[in-house]
Design a protein around this motif. Sequence first.
Motif, PDB file in Angstrom:
ATOM      1  N   LEU A   1      48.047  64.132  97.322  1.00  0.00           N
ATOM      2  CA  LEU A   1      49.007  62.914  96.729  1.00  0.00           C
ATOM      3  C   LEU A   1      49.037  63.664  95.350  1.00  0.00           C
ATOM      4  N   SER A   2      48.119  64.965  94.884  1.00  0.00           N
ATOM      5  CA  SER A   2      48.663  66.261  93.853  1.00  0.00           C
ATOM      6  C   SER A   2      49.182  66.993  93.972  1.00  0.00           C
ATOM      7  N   SER A   3      49.850  66.721  94.911  1.00  0.00           N
ATOM      8  CA  SER A   3      51.187  68.164  95.615  1.00  0.00           C
ATOM      9  C   SER A   3      52.312  67.808  94.921  1.00  0.00           C
ATOM     10  N   TYR A   4      51.755  66.200  95.427  1.00  0.00           N
ATOM     11  CA  TYR A   4      54.016  66.000  94.815  1.00  0.00           C
ATOM     12  C   TYR A   4      54.036  66.241  93.807  1.00  0.00           C
ATOM     13  N   LEU A   5      53.135  65.588  92.815  1.00  0.00           N
ATOM     14  CA  LEU A   5      53.529  66.152  91.254  1.00  0.00           C
ATOM     15  C   LEU A   5      53.824  67.506  91.037  1.00  0.00           C
ATOM     16  N   GLU A   6      52.686  67.971  91.630  1.00  0.00           N
ATOM     17  CA  GLU A   6      52.476  70.202  91.430  1.00  0.00           C
ATOM     18  C   GLU A   6      54.338  70.374  91.644  1.00  0.00           C
ATOM     19  N   LYS A   7      54.728  69.055  93.115  1.00  0.00           N
ATOM     20  CA  LYS A   7      56.113  70.133  93.428  1.00  0.00           C
ATOM     21  C   LYS A   7      57.224  69.304  92.246  1.00  0.00           C
ATOM     22  N   ALA A   8      56.875  68.384  91.916  1.00  0.00           N
ATOM     23  CA  ALA A   8      57.330  67.961  90.704  1.00  0.00           C
ATOM     24  C   ALA A   8      57.430  68.927  89.340  1.00  0.00           C
ATOM     25  N   ILE A   9      56.404  69.492  89.162  1.00  0.00           N
ATOM     26  CA  ILE A   9      56.180  70.407  88.211  1.00  0.00           C
ATOM     27  C   ILE A   9      56.906  71.649  88.237  1.00  0.00           C
ATOM     28  N   GLU A  10      57.225  71.516  89.427  1.00  0.00           N
ATOM     29  CA  GLU A  10      57.629  73.667  89.996  1.00  0.00           C
ATOM     30  C   GLU A  10      59.270  72.951  89.442  1.00  0.00           C
ATOM     31  N   ASN A  11      59.801  71.702  90.275  1.00  0.00           N
ATOM     32  CA  ASN A  11      61.106  71.434  89.878  1.00  0.00           C
ATOM     33  C   ASN A  11      61.913  71.940  88.193  1.00  0.00           C
ATOM     34  N   THR A  12      60.600  71.042  87.857  1.00  0.00           N
ATOM     35  CA  THR A  12      61.146  71.034  86.157  1.00  0.00           C
ATOM     36  C   THR A  12      60.931  72.589  85.743  1.00  0.00           C
ATOM     37  N   GLN A  13      60.063  73.211  85.846  1.00  0.00           N
ATOM     38  CA  GLN A  13      60.078  74.780  85.049  1.00  0.00           C
ATOM     39  C   GLN A  13      61.148  75.450  85.744  1.00  0.00           C
ATOM     40  N   PHE A  14      61.840  74.844  87.467  1.00  0.00           N
ATOM     41  CA  PHE A  14      62.678  75.531  87.692  1.00  0.00           C
ATOM     42  C   PHE A  14      64.341  75.472  86.898  1.00  0.00           C
ATOM     43  N   THR A  15      64.268  74.342  86.377  1.00  0.00           N
ATOM     44  CA  THR A  15      65.051  73.455  85.693  1.00  0.00           C
ATOM     45  C   THR A  15      64.981  74.286  84.792  1.00  0.00           C
ATOM     46  N   ALA A  16      64.064  74.346  83.187  1.00  0.00           N
ATOM     47  CA  ALA A  16      63.833  74.929  82.376  1.00  0.00           C
ATOM     48  C   ALA A  16      64.429  76.301  82.305  1.00  0.00           C
ATOM     49  N   ASN A  17      63.913  77.811  83.270  1.00  0.00           N
ATOM     50  CA  ASN A  17      64.843  78.616  84.040  1.00  0.00           C
ATOM     51  C   ASN A  17      66.008  78.662  83.887  1.00  0.00           C
ATOM     52  N   PHE A  18      66.677  77.959  84.854  1.00  0.00           N
ATOM     53  CA  PHE A  18      68.037  77.440  85.214  1.00  0.00           C
ATOM     54  C   PHE A  18      68.799  77.187  84.351  1.00  0.00           C
ATOM     55  N   LEU A  19      68.142  76.813  82.861  1.00  0.00           N
ATOM     56  CA  LEU A  19      69.148  76.431  82.117  1.00  0.00           C
ATOM     57  C   LEU A  19      69.228  77.237  80.938  1.00  0.00           C
ATOM     58  N   ARG A  20      67.963  78.100  80.300  1.00  0.00           N
ATOM     59  CA  ARG A  20      67.796  79.150  79.479  1.00  0.00           C
ATOM     60  C   ARG A  20      68.295  80.150  79.797  1.00  0.00           C
ATOM     61  N   GLU A  21      68.884  80.475  81.199  1.00  0.00           N
ATOM     62  CA  GLU A  21      69.784  81.522  82.029  1.00  0.00           C
ATOM     63  C   GLU A  21      71.034  81.311  81.068  1.00  0.00           C
ATOM     64  N   ARG A  22      71.785  79.745  80.649  1.00  0.00           N
ATOM     65  CA  ARG A  22      72.823  79.897  80.725  1.00  0.00           C
ATOM     66  C   ARG A  22      73.244  79.511  78.866  1.00  0.00           C
ATOM     67  N   LYS A  23      74.493  79.519  78.532  1.00  0.00           N
ATOM     68  CA  LYS A  23      74.858  80.449  77.113  1.00  0.00           C
ATOM     69  C   LYS A  23      75.201  78.308  76.826  1.00  0.00           C
ATOM     70  N   ASP A  24      75.656  77.645  78.049  1.00  0.00           N
ATOM     71  CA  ASP A  24      76.351  76.936  77.456  1.00  0.00           C
ATOM     72  C   ASP A  24      74.684  75.228  77.883  1.00  0.00           C
ATOM     73  N   PHE A  25      73.980  75.585  77.606  1.00  0.00           N
ATOM     74  CA  PHE A  25      72.498  74.586  77.482  1.00  0.00           C
ATOM     75  C   PHE A  25      71.771  74.898  76.353  1.00  0.00           C
ATOM     76  N   GLU A  26      71.573  74.287  75.663  1.00  0.00           N
ATOM     77  CA  GLU A  26      70.027  74.146  74.787  1.00  0.00           C
ATOM     78  C   GLU A  26      69.208  73.545  74.895  1.00  0.00           C
ATOM     79  N   MET A  27      68.039  74.213  75.094  1.00  0.00           N
ATOM     80  CA  MET A  27      66.516  74.153  75.427  1.00  0.00           C
ATOM     81  C   MET A  27      65.899  73.733  74.337  1.00  0.00           C
ATOM     82  N   ILE A  28      65.157  72.594  74.231  1.00  0.00           N
ATOM     83  CA  ILE A  28      64.370  72.801  73.050  1.00  0.00           C
ATOM     84  C   ILE A  28      63.381  72.414  72.852  1.00  0.00           C
ATOM     85  N   HIS A  29      62.649  72.683  74.382  1.00  0.00           N
ATOM     86  CA  HIS A  29      60.693  72.863  74.061  1.00  0.00           C
ATOM     87  C   HIS A  29      59.765  73.325  75.586  1.00  0.00           C
TER      88      HIS A  29
END
Length: 511
Positions: A400-428
């Motif tokens: 059960l915990s592995s499902y949420l852990e995977k979701a958190i991994e996806n979120t970190q991937f998304t954050a890093n992906f957006l930070r590397e682009r100049k056309d998106f603004e991350m605020i947290h």
Amino acid sequence: MNIVKQTNQNTNEAIISQDIFKQYVFSNEKSSITNYKNSMKKAIHVISKHVKKRKTPFTGTSIKNIKERIESIKLENFKGQHSLNYVLEELKEIYLNDCVHFHNPKYIAHLNCPILTPTLVAEAFISSLNSSMDTWDQSTGGTFIELKLIEWTLGIMGYPKEGDGIFTSGGTQSNLMGLLLARDYYIKNNYDIDPKMDGLPSEASKFKILCSEVSHFSLKKNLSLLGLGQNAVVPVSVDSDFKMNITKLEQAIRKQKELGNIPIAIVGTAGTTDFGSIDPLIEISRIAKKNSLWFHVDAAYGGGLLISETHKNKLKGIELSDSATIDYHKTFYQPVSSSGFFMRDKSFVDYIKYHADYLNSKEQEEEGIPNMVKKSIQTTRRFDALKLWFTLRIIGVEGLSSYLEKAIENTQFTANFLRERKDFEMIHNPEISAIVFRYTPFFGNDVSYCNLNSYIRKAIFNEGKAIITSTKVNDEVFLKFTLLNPLTTTQDIEEVIALIIHHGQQYSLKN
């Protein structure tokens, strides 16, 4: 002779009535069981076929279209006489064909999780047997299954053995119970009245609850219901990651006291709805204890972190709270509704407990009969605990915990992906699985960016290929992903971001 005829007629009518009852009332009659099996098979077939066929989280149909379909069905025609097949076909047209699919990997909008197959098996038992959890003589073994799961949750929270809890309909109800206990605890310990019998003291208009400025709206809603009013909420400023600022909290408490108001509780949030931010619970506990304030933790979103070896330290300090909220229907992947309210001392139940002679008499309590209604603000209550029981017995804590852990991994991937682009603004910096950002492809102003991102959110929803949502930060529109589905891939995320860019470009061409 006439009497005999009348008697025979009445008997025949009674037999016909019984036949009608046996057709639809669920019982141990052979015909009823057969009808049940056939009906369930048909329903499962329709659902399975629909889920297999649909490839997108939504169809993009309009509000007007759906409304017109429902309104075309006249209430005066609610006379029955339709077959199950007819109603299932009708349901496809008015609901099923266009319903939103939370289990689709590109549904990343609200805090709706995909659900687990074992919970659907549990739902069959819950609905078919219809146990009511208010008293033992309506639930028997169900009571002890729920008590076992409450004990398990208290354990992972780190509450003492004296703790207690109850399953609820959701975070709003659980937060209501926490605020109710906070209010009545303060009254009982500071005034010579019983709030259950006498109501609120005149000074209650000065009672204040402190929470972060991004806490859940249910706190204001519940304080209104509790007679303290929405103005009883004192919002405390947050830091750059939208966590409660401890210095500001201490200042707010001092200010309220200087104003002649009466702080009675602090609510810490472990997973805000927009940002997934977790307040500094240990520091809040220290301040609450120093000022003799009730400490409630709203972990409706973040509660699932407790079973993750990787992330459970993020909730350090929840064990110091007086009460807490956990939604199993978020990060424990349960169907709605499945939530819990927990208190560190079972004696707090006295602020909720009522006795009804026909349900949970005082004599029954003295006999040790576990009537759960005494701990709940509900009376009739579903056996929702069974869904979590099936999950833990079949999938287990690590699975059960592995499902949420995977979701958190996806979120970190998304954050890093957006930070590397100049056309998106991350605020947290996302801490659980929610991420707030906006598309900023040109040198514009906040108004133009608000219009652009509002358009993007609507255009994506109306297209149906994905579902995201939006929120406002300082009155400016931002987009939001809530990633809970462990089957969502990095490719899915990149494709959704590509949709954002596509619709953003379409907006620019039009404007």
